[in-house]
Design a protein around this motif. Sequence first.
Motif, PDB file in Angstrom:
ATOM      1  N   VAL A 141     153.729 139.748  -2.457  1.00  0.00           N
ATOM      2  CA  VAL A 141     153.053 138.506  -2.084  1.00  0.00           C
ATOM      3  C   VAL A 141     152.477 137.842  -3.331  1.00  0.00           C
ATOM      4  O   VAL A 141     152.146 138.514  -4.307  1.00  0.00           O
ATOM      5  CB  VAL A 141     151.923 138.753  -1.063  1.00  0.00           C
ATOM      6  CG1 VAL A 141     152.485 139.076   0.304  1.00  0.00           C
ATOM      7  CG2 VAL A 141     150.978 139.853  -1.510  1.00  0.00           C
ATOM      8  N   ILE A 142     152.390 136.528  -3.285  1.00  0.00           N
ATOM      9  CA  ILE A 142     151.788 135.799  -4.400  1.00  0.00           C
ATOM     10  C   ILE A 142     150.604 134.988  -3.884  1.00  0.00           C
ATOM     11  O   ILE A 142     150.483 134.743  -2.682  1.00  0.00           O
ATOM     12  CB  ILE A 142     152.790 134.824  -5.074  1.00  0.00           C
ATOM     13  CG1 ILE A 142     153.389 133.870  -4.033  1.00  0.00           C
ATOM     14  CG2 ILE A 142     153.862 135.586  -5.811  1.00  0.00           C
ATOM     15  CD1 ILE A 142     154.062 132.676  -4.624  1.00  0.00           C
ATOM     16  N   ASN A 143     149.742 134.604  -4.812  1.00  0.00           N
ATOM     17  CA  ASN A 143     148.632 133.718  -4.491  1.00  0.00           C
ATOM     18  C   ASN A 143     149.030 132.322  -4.914  1.00  0.00           C
ATOM     19  O   ASN A 143     149.091 132.012  -6.092  1.00  0.00           O
ATOM     20  CB  ASN A 143     147.384 134.180  -5.253  1.00  0.00           C
ATOM     21  CG  ASN A 143     146.311 133.106  -5.292  1.00  0.00           C
ATOM     22  OD1 ASN A 143     146.297 132.179  -4.485  1.00  0.00           O
ATOM     23  ND2 ASN A 143     145.406 133.245  -6.249  1.00  0.00           N
TER      24      ASN A 143
ATOM     25  N   GLU B 233     148.279 148.891  -9.572  1.00  0.00           N
ATOM     26  CA  GLU B 233     148.019 148.107  -8.363  1.00  0.00           C
ATOM     27  C   GLU B 233     146.572 148.229  -7.914  1.00  0.00           C
ATOM     28  O   GLU B 233     145.916 149.239  -8.150  1.00  0.00           O
ATOM     29  CB  GLU B 233     148.950 148.587  -7.233  1.00  0.00           C
ATOM     30  CG  GLU B 233     150.417 148.380  -7.583  1.00  0.00           C
ATOM     31  CD  GLU B 233     151.345 148.914  -6.517  1.00  0.00           C
ATOM     32  OE1 GLU B 233     150.861 149.420  -5.507  1.00  0.00           O
ATOM     33  OE2 GLU B 233     152.571 148.816  -6.729  1.00  0.00           O
TER      34      GLU B 233
ATOM     35  N   SER C 260     152.602 136.159 -10.876  1.00  0.00           N
ATOM     36  CA  SER C 260     152.419 137.597 -10.735  1.00  0.00           C
ATOM     37  C   SER C 260     152.509 137.960  -9.252  1.00  0.00           C
ATOM     38  O   SER C 260     151.887 137.317  -8.407  1.00  0.00           O
ATOM     39  CB  SER C 260     151.089 138.001 -11.357  1.00  0.00           C
ATOM     40  OG  SER C 260     150.215 138.438 -10.378  1.00  0.00           O
TER      41      SER C 260
ATOM     42  N   THR D 273     152.224 140.697  -6.178  1.00  0.00           N
ATOM     43  CA  THR D 273     151.628 141.964  -5.745  1.00  0.00           C
ATOM     44  C   THR D 273     152.604 142.655  -4.811  1.00  0.00           C
ATOM     45  O   THR D 273     152.997 142.093  -3.785  1.00  0.00           O
ATOM     46  CB  THR D 273     150.312 141.711  -5.006  1.00  0.00           C
ATOM     47  OG1 THR D 273     149.447 140.991  -5.871  1.00  0.00           O
ATOM     48  CG2 THR D 273     149.667 143.014  -4.583  1.00  0.00           C
ATOM     49  N   ARG D 274     152.979 143.850  -5.190  1.00  0.00           N
ATOM     50  CA  ARG D 274     153.951 144.597  -4.396  1.00  0.00           C
ATOM     51  C   ARG D 274     153.363 144.928  -3.022  1.00  0.00           C
ATOM     52  O   ARG D 274     152.182 145.255  -2.903  1.00  0.00           O
ATOM     53  CB  ARG D 274     154.298 145.893  -5.130  1.00  0.00           C
ATOM     54  CG  ARG D 274     155.404 146.700  -4.512  1.00  0.00           C
ATOM     55  CD  ARG D 274     155.597 147.979  -5.305  1.00  0.00           C
ATOM     56  NE  ARG D 274     154.498 148.919  -5.055  1.00  0.00           N
ATOM     57  CZ  ARG D 274     154.589 149.920  -4.190  1.00  0.00           C
ATOM     58  NH1 ARG D 274     155.695 150.108  -3.509  1.00  0.00           N
ATOM     59  NH2 ARG D 274     153.567 150.740  -3.998  1.00  0.00           N
TER      60      ARG D 274
ATOM     61  N   GLN E  45     144.783 137.387  -8.684  1.00  0.00           N
ATOM     62  CA  GLN E  45     145.769 138.337  -8.150  1.00  0.00           C
ATOM     63  C   GLN E  45     145.523 138.579  -6.664  1.00  0.00           C
ATOM     64  O   GLN E  45     144.397 138.481  -6.200  1.00  0.00           O
ATOM     65  CB  GLN E  45     145.614 139.670  -8.870  1.00  0.00           C
ATOM     66  CG  GLN E  45     146.060 139.631 -10.293  1.00  0.00           C
ATOM     67  CD  GLN E  45     147.386 140.329 -10.471  1.00  0.00           C
ATOM     68  OE1 GLN E  45     148.055 140.638  -9.491  1.00  0.00           O
ATOM     69  NE2 GLN E  45     147.767 140.545 -11.711  1.00  0.00           N
ATOM     70  N   VAL E  46     146.589 138.933  -6.002  1.00  0.00           N
ATOM     71  CA  VAL E  46     146.439 139.308  -4.601  1.00  0.00           C
ATOM     72  C   VAL E  46     146.257 140.822  -4.528  1.00  0.00           C
ATOM     73  O   VAL E  46     146.978 141.560  -5.192  1.00  0.00           O
ATOM     74  CB  VAL E  46     147.692 138.909  -3.787  1.00  0.00           C
ATOM     75  CG1 VAL E  46     147.525 139.290  -2.329  1.00  0.00           C
ATOM     76  CG2 VAL E  46     147.957 137.423  -3.913  1.00  0.00           C
ATOM     77  N   ALA E  47     145.267 141.265  -3.763  1.00  0.00           N
ATOM     78  CA  ALA E  47     145.121 142.704  -3.517  1.00  0.00           C
ATOM     79  C   ALA E  47     145.283 142.936  -2.024  1.00  0.00           C
ATOM     80  O   ALA E  47     144.843 142.122  -1.216  1.00  0.00           O
ATOM     81  CB  ALA E  47     143.757 143.194  -3.979  1.00  0.00           C
ATOM     82  N   LEU E  48     145.914 144.046  -1.662  1.00  0.00           N
ATOM     83  CA  LEU E  48     146.100 144.342  -0.248  1.00  0.00           C
ATOM     84  C   LEU E  48     144.886 145.090   0.283  1.00  0.00           C
ATOM     85  O   LEU E  48     144.254 145.862  -0.428  1.00  0.00           O
ATOM     86  CB  LEU E  48     147.356 145.193  -0.053  1.00  0.00           C
ATOM     87  CG  LEU E  48     148.646 144.531  -0.545  1.00  0.00           C
ATOM     88  CD1 LEU E  48     149.815 145.479  -0.374  1.00  0.00           C
ATOM     89  CD2 LEU E  48     148.908 143.225   0.189  1.00  0.00           C
TER      90      LEU E  48
ATOM     91  N   VAL F  29     148.139 133.214   0.588  1.00  0.00           N
ATOM     92  CA  VAL F  29     148.958 134.386   0.289  1.00  0.00           C
ATOM     93  C   VAL F  29     150.340 134.175   0.920  1.00  0.00           C
ATOM     94  O   VAL F  29     150.445 133.945   2.119  1.00  0.00           O
ATOM     95  CB  VAL F  29     148.297 135.665   0.843  1.00  0.00           C
ATOM     96  CG1 VAL F  29     149.197 136.867   0.619  1.00  0.00           C
ATOM     97  CG2 VAL F  29     146.946 135.878   0.193  1.00  0.00           C
TER      98      VAL F  29
ATOM     99  N   TYR G  44     143.814 147.815  -4.634  1.00  0.00           N
ATOM    100  CA  TYR G  44     143.684 147.775  -3.177  1.00  0.00           C
ATOM    101  C   TYR G  44     142.211 147.632  -2.810  1.00  0.00           C
ATOM    102  O   TYR G  44     141.338 148.025  -3.578  1.00  0.00           O
ATOM    103  CB  TYR G  44     144.244 149.050  -2.544  1.00  0.00           C
ATOM    104  CG  TYR G  44     145.749 149.157  -2.653  1.00  0.00           C
ATOM    105  CD1 TYR G  44     146.560 148.612  -1.664  1.00  0.00           C
ATOM    106  CD2 TYR G  44     146.341 149.783  -3.742  1.00  0.00           C
ATOM    107  CE1 TYR G  44     147.947 148.706  -1.769  1.00  0.00           C
ATOM    108  CE2 TYR G  44     147.719 149.873  -3.852  1.00  0.00           C
ATOM    109  CZ  TYR G  44     148.526 149.328  -2.859  1.00  0.00           C
ATOM    110  OH  TYR G  44     149.884 149.405  -2.961  1.00  0.00           O
TER     111      TYR G  44
ATOM    112  N   ILE H 153     153.621 154.546  -4.703  1.00  0.00           N
ATOM    113  CA  ILE H 153     153.128 153.953  -5.947  1.00  0.00           C
ATOM    114  C   ILE H 153     153.708 154.764  -7.103  1.00  0.00           C
ATOM    115  O   ILE H 153     153.529 155.985  -7.168  1.00  0.00           O
ATOM    116  CB  ILE H 153     151.591 153.949  -5.966  1.00  0.00           C
ATOM    117  CG1 ILE H 153     151.099 153.068  -4.819  1.00  0.00           C
ATOM    118  CG2 ILE H 153     151.074 153.452  -7.300  1.00  0.00           C
ATOM    119  CD1 ILE H 153     149.648 153.254  -4.492  1.00  0.00           C
TER     120      ILE H 153
END
Lengths: 702, 153
Positions: free
Chosen positions: B46-48, A582, B32, B34-35, A690-693, B53, A584, A629
């Motif tokens: 969440v997805i893009n 993951e 894909s 994202t947890r 990708q989405v990152a938090l 988002v 961040y 995680i």
Amino acid sequence: MDMNQYLTMFIDESNDHLQSLNENMLLLEGSPNDLSIVQVIFRSAHTLKGMAATMGFEDLAALTHQMENVLDLVRNEKLTMQDFIFDTLFKGLDALESMVQDITEGGDGKADVSEIVTSLQAIVRGEAPSTKGSGEDVKASTSTSAAKINTAIQLDEFQYSVLNQSIADGHRVLYLDIHIRENCQLKAVRAYMVFDLLERSGEVVKSSPSAQDIEQEKFDHSFSLYYITLKDPAELESQILNVSEIDKVTVMKLDQESLLQMCQLGLTSQEAAAAVEAPSKENSSQGAASQADAKEQTEPKQTSPAAEAKTPAKTGGAAPSRTIRVDIERLDVLMNLFSELLIDRVRLEQLASEVQNHALTETVEHMSRVSSDLQDIVMKLRMVPVDTVFNRFPRMIRDLAKSLDKKVDLIITGADTELDRTVIDEIGDPLVHLLRNAVDHGIEPIAERISSGKPETGTVNLRAFHSGNHVFIEIEEDGRGIYRDKILKTALKKGVVTEEQASAMSDEEVHQLLFAPGFSTAEKISDVSGRGVGLDVVKAKITSLGGQVTIYSTPGKGTNFSVQLPLTLSIIAAMLVKMGSEKYAIPLSSIVETGIVRKEQIRTVHGNRMIEFRGQHIPLISLSRIFNIKDFDENAEAETEIIVIHKCERLAALAIDEFIGQNEIVLKSLGKYLPQIKGISGATILGDGQVALILDPNVFIK
Amino acid sequence: MGEEIKVIVFKLGSEEYGIEVDKVQTIERMLSITRVPKTYTFVKGVINLRGVVIPVIDLRGRFGLEEAEYTDQTRIIIVAVNEMEVGFIVDSANDVIDLHTDRIETPPEVVGGIKAKYLDGVAKIGDDRLLIMLNLSEVLSKNEIIQLESLEE
């Protein structure tokens, strides 16, 4: 006619005018004899009235009109500004502001302004508030009565020429002011009897209120009129007084000169109102002509008679500003589009570095440079000077100081410092609160100041300035300062801290107690501040904007509240890190430094894992444990990377798996469905889609 | 009087469910995800979706059904209700049908293990097909989430 298209423009401009009215009134209060300021105020009020009348906001126009009348007298040196006049005018301004506010919120801008109107009219009649209703000085001099007529009756050009002609023909032109007894049951009947009497021996040219209104009893016990007759004024007076229940009659004979004088006064406002009327009708037929045109057409007409009468007035208006108004929503769209572009840029950079094509790399690099310039500009577009928030403070401080019977000077510096629009919108209330606190709790009452050897007038400095990626707003006063013991006493009493904690606290920590929920140091709850809901709300708001508040205080000397705010909220610099599979993002603003620790350097104190960092022990926080995680655990590693984060002065280290690098990231919300998650402030989209938090490091430091 | 509506049909296990087409924004293949830590187990992350988002929930998990492996047939249905955009992970989605609202009947207490409050009704289509109409605002209701949360703790 559809006014909606002009409504936003009207609201914007009204707010501008109200602001300038407020500012100039304050200036005028400082130097009440400066007539050039009065001119500026008068013009603003006048334009506002014209605009309101065009848009059909009658109450707004009516109130502005009354204020204008007062100002007009001042402008023509028939009235000198006094405290109660200022107060009444300020009250009027407040009423106007709330009406415009109502219109902004979709209301019809109606409000009951009769009280203010009455007191304004009293001022125009030359009455001080204490001698209300005496009305003895009506006959005093032509100029004051002329001024009175100005409000009571406005002649149009035709009526003026009729009167003028009559005087030339040797008729008597009289101005009559008739009061009916307060307890009269049938005032319309009495008024009718007077009219009947008058019309037998002359002609009523104009009356105020209009004859029609009088018939319908729409007047308060008195009315006034212009009358042409051949009769002797004294005889007429006694005849009118013979009508029962007539309290008082004032008859004034006019010659050509006094008539002209009165009409000029009347005309300035009257003609202007008419001029506004006319273009507005044009507007309805053409539809396209902007309201600003109407305003411009009005202005020259209005100023010319005044300019003739008076010394050449300073044209207070600034050079035409080279700006346009843009809907904030469009800027948001622009910002969003740019964010998309930024994401693609990162993606392109990544692809280019994989492909290793020289030409491609060069192009991408150039694009990156252009896009960072573009970013600067887009960000700047959203920047608004803090002045838009600060400008209402002088007025607020004035009122506040007056109500608390203190003397306070507010000195504003750096009002041109710019901040993101979103921050500006949110920062107003917290600042109001801090300023009120400064004046209420900070600045001492006059007696106390004198006895402690300070100047009678307290000073509140409101400063804004840039520093790095932040804007600082400081509120500093030279008041009594914060006493550690006093705070601790209250904190102990309210159970915010224990005795043990209290003795171990640094001054800094003690000051921070002021922000604890439910804490209020005021011994007496005043209506200004000290309702106990104060500073913790301020702090929460500022923190939610990504900012911080710090207090510096010297007992007896004063206090400084320093608010640190981020320049912008939508694009931030962040460190990207990997935790197993993951990714961040950690905002760069809260990172102190990065490093590596070996397993044996980690100590356990009271069950908490600590590491030594530059001579002090700081907690080591396990992100993988907090966030569950699964594919990374720093305990399994001999060496682990750490990021040292800070919240104010306090530090902590986050154990992470691997650094990816530093990047500009675009803040995105997680959507409305998910509830607030502790430790996560939002999300961003990385170059690979990708989405990152985004972590909120403040949460990890307690 | 009822009216004709268009309904997206999707599957969870062997049951067929329906969502009115105007509440569905798009249907996507698996993306894909994202947890997102520290949230409900049925929120997969969440997805893009083209720069936005969007949180994704596993509908099986939401209804307390056993979660299944994702396959080629697995789809994410993006719905927009009450200004919220949420993605539903479903076993498959491959049909759009016309349905007359008169044919939707009040559901029995429990259908296929799902409580009646999440359902708008049940419609009989064809000879032996039952279509279960979802009540999206109930499915996405926050009150329910808070209750679930307190149960989990």
